[in-house]
Design a protein around this motif. Sequence first.
Motif, PDB file in Angstrom:
ATOM      1  N   PHE A  68       0.833  -1.192   0.000  1.00  0.00           N
ATOM      2  CA  PHE A  68       0.000   0.000   0.000  1.00  0.00           C
ATOM      3  C   PHE A  68       0.869   1.244   0.000  1.00  0.00           C
ATOM      4  O   PHE A  68       1.916   1.297   0.659  1.00  0.00           O
ATOM      5  CB  PHE A  68      -0.922   0.035   1.228  1.00  0.00           C
TER       6      PHE A  68
ATOM      7  N   SER B  57       0.224   5.848  -1.049  1.00  0.00           N
ATOM      8  CA  SER B  57      -0.825   6.851  -1.199  1.00  0.00           C
ATOM      9  C   SER B  57      -0.496   7.762  -2.376  1.00  0.00           C
ATOM     10  O   SER B  57       0.641   7.794  -2.854  1.00  0.00           O
ATOM     11  CB  SER B  57      -0.982   7.665   0.095  1.00  0.00           C
TER      12      SER B  57
ATOM     13  N   PRO C  14      -5.298   6.191  -0.299  1.00  0.00           N
ATOM     14  CA  PRO C  14      -4.512   4.947  -0.346  1.00  0.00           C
ATOM     15  C   PRO C  14      -4.815   4.154  -1.616  1.00  0.00           C
ATOM     16  O   PRO C  14      -5.955   4.115  -2.078  1.00  0.00           O
ATOM     17  CB  PRO C  14      -4.986   4.184   0.890  1.00  0.00           C
TER      18      PRO C  14
ATOM     19  N   SER D  47      -9.718   1.233  -3.678  1.00  0.00           N
ATOM     20  CA  SER D  47     -10.571   0.564  -2.688  1.00  0.00           C
ATOM     21  C   SER D  47     -11.819  -0.063  -3.299  1.00  0.00           C
ATOM     22  O   SER D  47     -12.458  -0.897  -2.672  1.00  0.00           O
ATOM     23  CB  SER D  47     -10.979   1.549  -1.587  1.00  0.00           C
TER      24      SER D  47
ATOM     25  N   ARG E  13       1.665   6.293   4.573  1.00  0.00           N
ATOM     26  CA  ARG E  13       0.589   5.316   4.765  1.00  0.00           C
ATOM     27  C   ARG E  13      -0.690   5.998   5.236  1.00  0.00           C
ATOM     28  O   ARG E  13      -0.706   6.714   6.239  1.00  0.00           O
ATOM     29  CB  ARG E  13       1.020   4.241   5.754  1.00  0.00           C
TER      30      ARG E  13
ATOM     31  N   ALA F   4      -5.241   5.260   5.067  1.00  0.00           N
ATOM     32  CA  ALA F   4      -6.255   4.211   4.905  1.00  0.00           C
ATOM     33  C   ALA F   4      -7.629   4.862   4.849  1.00  0.00           C
ATOM     34  O   ALA F   4      -7.803   6.027   5.231  1.00  0.00           O
ATOM     35  CB  ALA F   4      -6.186   3.228   6.073  1.00  0.00           C
TER      36      ALA F   4
ATOM     37  N   GLY G 178      -6.247  -0.283   3.411  1.00  0.00           N
ATOM     38  CA  GLY G 178      -4.947   0.364   3.277  1.00  0.00           C
ATOM     39  C   GLY G 178      -3.917  -0.294   4.174  1.00  0.00           C
ATOM     40  O   GLY G 178      -2.768   0.125   4.242  1.00  0.00           O
TER      41      GLY G 178
END
Length: 176
Positions: A42, A44, A72, A88, A104, A106, A168
């Motif tokens: 993962f 971003s 993410p 996602s 990182r 999420a 994420g």
Amino acid sequence: MMSKRIVIAGWMLVMGLVAGTGLSAQAQGTSIGPSGLKVPRFVSLKSDRVNVRGGPSTDHKVKWVFRRAGLPVEIVHEFENWRQIRDSEGEEGWVYHSLLSGRRTALISPWQTAGTLVSLRKDPTEEAGVTAKAQIGVQVDIKECEQGWCEVSVRNYNGWLKSNLLWGVYPNEEIN
């Protein structure tokens, strides 16, 4: 006519081998990509305007444009300086590597019903007090993850969420 069929058959064989290699790498879990980093992983989005293309070059058409820095995405394949990403919602496309960041982040449970609230906890336990409530789909920054819990921040609020509530982060992933 015959040589055209041989070329097409040869091309299909090569594409089948490439696709098979990608599937076996996914089936095994993680591998090391040309960047020297794990795939999948993962990351971003670095910019608030990121073109997602149909293939790994500017010769490929733009499929869609992300307009949210920090979102993410999962890198599922690497080719030279291009990264095949998944969002996602499960959509895939190619992004130039410099438009991605190792930061990182999420999304909170994007698969749940909109309007649902989740509790950010003071400590990584179900019994800990609630520091804030956040809506499904909210983007959070990940500070750390350990033993199935992640410390996150959103705006001026900090707290712990179970990692299975985040898109994420991989199950049982440790982030320091």
